[in-house]
Design a protein around this motif. Structure first.
Motif, PDB file in Angstrom:
ATOM      1  N   PHE A   1       2.620  -5.935   2.579  1.00 50.58           N
ATOM      2  CA  PHE A   1       1.641  -6.891   3.250  1.00 50.58           C
ATOM      3  C   PHE A   1       1.785  -8.339   2.734  1.00 50.58           C
TER       4      PHE A   1
ATOM      5  N   VAL B   1       0.949  -1.044   0.052  1.00 47.32           N
ATOM      6  CA  VAL B   1      -0.142  -0.301   0.224  1.00 47.32           C
ATOM      7  C   VAL B   1       0.835   1.281  -0.075  1.00 47.32           C
TER       8      VAL B   1
ATOM      9  N   LEU C   1      -3.315  -7.682   5.676  1.00 45.75           N
ATOM     10  CA  LEU C   1      -3.998  -6.408   5.243  1.00 45.75           C
ATOM     11  C   LEU C   1      -5.265  -6.133   5.628  1.00 45.75           C
TER      12      LEU C   1
ATOM     13  N   ARG D   1      -3.784 -11.329   2.681  1.00 43.82           N
ATOM     14  CA  ARG D   1      -4.922 -10.791   2.656  1.00 43.82           C
ATOM     15  C   ARG D   1      -5.579 -10.481   4.093  1.00 43.82           C
TER      16      ARG D   1
ATOM     17  N   LEU E   1      -3.433   2.272   7.808  1.00 45.09           N
ATOM     18  CA  LEU E   1      -2.917   2.661   6.342  1.00 45.09           C
ATOM     19  C   LEU E   1      -2.681   3.934   6.169  1.00 45.09           C
TER      20      LEU E   1
ATOM     21  N   VAL F   1      -3.009   0.140  -4.009  1.00 47.02           N
ATOM     22  CA  VAL F   1      -2.705  -1.205  -3.545  1.00 47.02           C
ATOM     23  C   VAL F   1      -2.148  -2.042  -4.857  1.00 47.02           C
TER      24      VAL F   1
END
Length: 318
Positions: A153, A139, A159, A156, A168, A178
């Motif tokens: 990251f 990110v 994140l 999943r 973030l 992303v």
């Protein structure tokens, strides 16, 4: 006979442009320094006091207390252009510099490869944006510079947890990418420098893999171990561990980089690309309108790019 109007170098970083100032002084060219962090202009003026303005504003200025200069610069450059002042890295190019999202749109329009990405403006969209992307992902803040605001990251789930915890960093314009994290084949990236929309030189930068900041002026060694003199950085700057060597890219890559810069309206800048170790594809991932040039360039690429830069400034000023 009236005195010649000076060049104006519009910058906020205290060290990056010392070699430029030294070359201007060596040639006896009058110049002034303008500070984007505290500046004023009159939209009603009919003539500028400057023979040329060289925009050296950095997207990473917000890390040094300069956020107020970043978007101000867009208006100031447009003002100078209306007056007919030669502006190096003007409003069009700086707008591309300020937006990683706009850079991806540019690369897509030219049919060039880049790391697959989505653009979002709220943490709640991060996981959705990652659908269809290969992990790990990063990110990155849309307005970055010097590797700022980039976090990797691995899964999943990690994140999702960071998004849920509001961890973030979307940066100063509340927009982020992303994007797939691309492992660089050979442990290096390539940076191509351009001047006047034309190829100037290229370098391979061998990274430690731990940093997203690949500032060329910060590199401390040639690939063969020769120490480099980092004239654009403070004397007490820490060694980065990165190494560099001069390199000439294939002709099609040079042509692509020139197309990028000419389309973007960037007069002086650099483009970074790498080979994706997952599939061997070439991806362009950063377009810079602010180039510091590599440290100790004569020792790396065989000539002084600052001399050629000032040649270009003199030509642009007429």
């Amino acid at each position: 006979m009236p005195a010649a109007r000076p060049f104006a170098v519009y910058h906020e970083h205290p060290d990056w442009f010392r070699p430029l100032f030294a070359e201007l002084e060596r040639r006896g060219l009058p110049f002034v320094r303008l500070d984007p962090r505290a500046h004023v202009y009159d939209p009603g003026e009919k003539q500028s006091p400057y023979a040329l303005v060289f925009n050296r504003m950095s997207p990473s200025a917000y890390l040094r207390g300069g956020v107020q200069g970043m978007f101000f610069t867009l208006g100031f450059m447009a003002h100078l252009e209306r007056l007919g002042v030669p502006v190096v890295n003007g409003s069009k190019g700086f707008a591309v510099e300020l937006s990683k999202a706009r850079q991806l749109t540019l690369l897509e329009s030219l049919g060039l490869g880049y790391p697959k990405a989505r653009v979002i403006n709220h943490p709640s969209k991060a996981v959705e944006a990652a659908e269809g992307l290969r992990f790990p992902v990063v990110v990155k803040a849309n307005v970055g510079g010097s590797g700022a605001g980039i976090v990797k990251f691995e899964t999943r789930e990690v994140l999702a947890a960071a998004a849920a915890a509001d961890q973030l960093d979307f940066g100063v314009d509340h927009t982020a990418l992303v994007q797939e994290f691309v492992p660089a084949r050979g442990g290096h990236i390539t940076r191509v420098e351009t001047l006047g929309g034309k190829y100037l030189y290229a370098i391979k930068v061998f990274t430690t893999g731990e940093s997203f900041n690949l500032c060329p002026a910060d590199i401390c060694q040639r690939a063969d171990g020769v120490e480099l003199v980092r004239s654009a950085c403070p004397v007490n700057a820490p060694k980065t561990g990165m190494k560099v060597e001069g390199y000439t890219p294939p002709a099609d890559v040079i042509a692509a980089c020139e197309r990028i810069m000419q389309t973007a309206g960037i007069d002086v800048g650099g483009i970074e690309y790498m080979t994706d170790d997952r599939d061997g594809s070439l991806v362009y991932y950063d377009v810079n309108a602010l180039s510091n040039f590599v440290a100790d360039a004569v020792n790396v690429v065989g000539f002084d790019p600052f001399a050629r830069l000032v040649d270009y400034l003199e030509k642009r000023a007429g």
